[in-house]
Design a protein around this motif. Structure first.
Motif, mmCIF file in Angstrom:
data_model
loop_
_atom_site.group_PDB
_atom_site.id
_atom_site.type_symbol
_atom_site.label_atom_id
_atom_site.label_comp_id
_atom_site.label_asym_id
_atom_site.label_seq_id
_atom_site.Cartn_x
_atom_site.Cartn_y
_atom_site.Cartn_z
ATOM 1 N N GLU A 247 3.929 -13.445 71.706
ATOM 2 C CA GLU A 247 3.664 -12.835 70.567
ATOM 3 C C GLU A 247 4.521 -13.020 69.376
ATOM 4 N N GLN A 250 3.139 -16.653 67.970
ATOM 5 C CA GLN A 250 1.988 -16.683 67.465
ATOM 6 C C GLN A 250 1.915 -15.532 66.352
ATOM 7 N N SER A 251 2.863 -15.298 65.759
ATOM 8 C CA SER A 251 2.845 -14.101 64.642
ATOM 9 C C SER A 251 2.413 -15.078 63.522
ATOM 10 N N ASP A 252 1.975 -14.091 62.502
ATOM 11 C CA ASP A 252 1.612 -14.477 61.105
ATOM 12 C C ASP A 252 2.975 -15.108 60.352
ATOM 13 N N GLU A 253 3.959 -14.524 60.781
ATOM 14 C CA GLU A 253 5.381 -15.212 60.063
ATOM 15 C C GLU A 253 5.511 -16.682 60.390
ATOM 16 N N LYS A 255 2.874 -18.817 61.719
ATOM 17 C CA LYS A 255 1.926 -19.300 61.101
ATOM 18 C C LYS A 255 2.021 -19.888 59.646
ATOM 19 N N THR A 256 2.656 -18.867 58.867
ATOM 20 C CA THR A 256 2.987 -19.303 57.532
ATOM 21 C C THR A 256 3.944 -20.382 57.583
ATOM 22 N N GLU A 259 2.626 -23.966 58.259
ATOM 23 C CA GLU A 259 1.763 -24.329 56.951
ATOM 24 C C GLU A 259 2.411 -24.576 55.694
ATOM 25 N N GLU A 260 3.645 -24.068 55.492
ATOM 26 C CA GLU A 260 4.280 -24.190 54.327
ATOM 27 C C GLU A 260 5.339 -25.290 54.607
ATOM 28 N N PRO A 268 -1.331 -24.713 62.975
ATOM 29 C CA PRO A 268 -1.204 -23.776 63.981
ATOM 30 C C PRO A 268 -2.692 -23.853 64.965
ATOM 31 N N TRP A 270 -3.496 -21.709 67.533
ATOM 32 C CA TRP A 270 -3.650 -20.468 68.217
ATOM 33 C C TRP A 270 -4.727 -19.496 67.348
#
Length: 270
Positions: A247, A250-253, A255-256, A259-260, A268, A270
């Motif tokens: 969890e 695969q969190s937004d944190e 993912k960001t 990407e950054e 990412p 997932w």
């Protein structure tokens, strides 16, 4: 009769105590020693896991990161119980090694994708390749097949149809420019790049050696389906600490962060 009854009662008590003890042990699961020990390869996988570890700490989950420089030992160490899980490999590689060595591991989640690229210190475009050029590629079965598919995608060779990542250099059916293919250890290819004309390099090893897949590759995998994964021993697939780890990963944190931090060189999945 009383003696038999007493024996039965004592047996029931022992069984009940054993069951209670087993329940406590099961509840401890992967956190029996208070932390999750996670295997990764050095480079981006390790950097991402450091971010995951930082977020996990905020939730009270301690992660110990164990870094490897090869693709074999993270699975062997997991199978032998030295790790709780690992995060470093594509599914075709995992399936091949898991079956070949009967490791008893399973995939539980997707992580990120690392497009494989072609690199060179001698040319800047594949059209500059001369007849008989030396081409390096990973020597392990699935990464070798993946590299050959990349060379075919780039128009350098043609492979026997339908083999996918199972293709080997012996399955090249068209090699009009007589390229010489040299299989090397994946982690060593960046260091030996200057000794060949071009090489297929896994992005984690490319980035670990200072190469940018996006900026330094002269050809990069198109529409890659080689998503990396998290693996565990089968008996731990339902562990609560594992579910918490996935969890967070695969969190937004995270993912960001991906990407950054990697500007498209790691994506990412997932």
């Amino acid at each position: 009769m009383k003696k038999l009854l007493l024996t039965a009662i004592l047996a029931s008590i022992v069984a009940l105590l054993a069951a209670c003890g087993g329940s406590d042990e099961a509840e401890e699961g992967l956190l029996e020693d208070g932390k999750l020990k996670v295997g990764v390869t050095a480079g981006p996988h390790e950097e991402i896991l450091e971010k995951v570890s930082e977020l996990a700490e905020e939730e009270g989950l301690e992660i110990e990161i164990v870094s490897f420089s090869d693709y074999v030992m993270p699975n062997v160490s997991l199978s032998e119980g030295e790790l709780d899980l690992n995060s470093f490999q594509t599914e075709p590689f995992f399936d091949h090694m898991n079956e070949e060595r009967d490791l008893g591991l399973i995939k539980v989640a997707d992580t990120v994708t690392f497009p494989m690229g072609i690199y060179s210190e001698k040319i800047t475009d594949l059209s500059e390749l001369e007849d008989g050029a030396q081409i390096a590629l990973p020597g392990d079965p699935t990464n070798s097949g993946r590299a050959l598919l990349l060379f075919e995608q780039a128009g350098l060779i043609k492979l026997e149809e339908g083999l996918g990542v199972n293709a080997t250099v012996n399955d090249i059916v068209e090699n009009p420019n007589n390229y010489e293919f040299i299989e090397l250890d994946s982690a060593q290819i960046p260091r030996q790049l200057g000794e060949v004309d071009i090489a297929a390099i896994n992005s984690n090893f490319a980035m670990d050696s200072g190469l940018s897949p996006k900026d330094d590759s002269i050809f990069i995998e198109q529409d890659s389906t080689f998503v990396n994964l998290i693996a565990v021993r089968e008996e731990n697939k339902d562990d609560e600490a594992l579910k918490q780890f996935i969890e967070i990963y695969q969190s937004d944190e995270v993912k960001t962060f991906v990407e950054e931090s990697f500007s498209g060189s790691v994506v990412p999945g997932w």
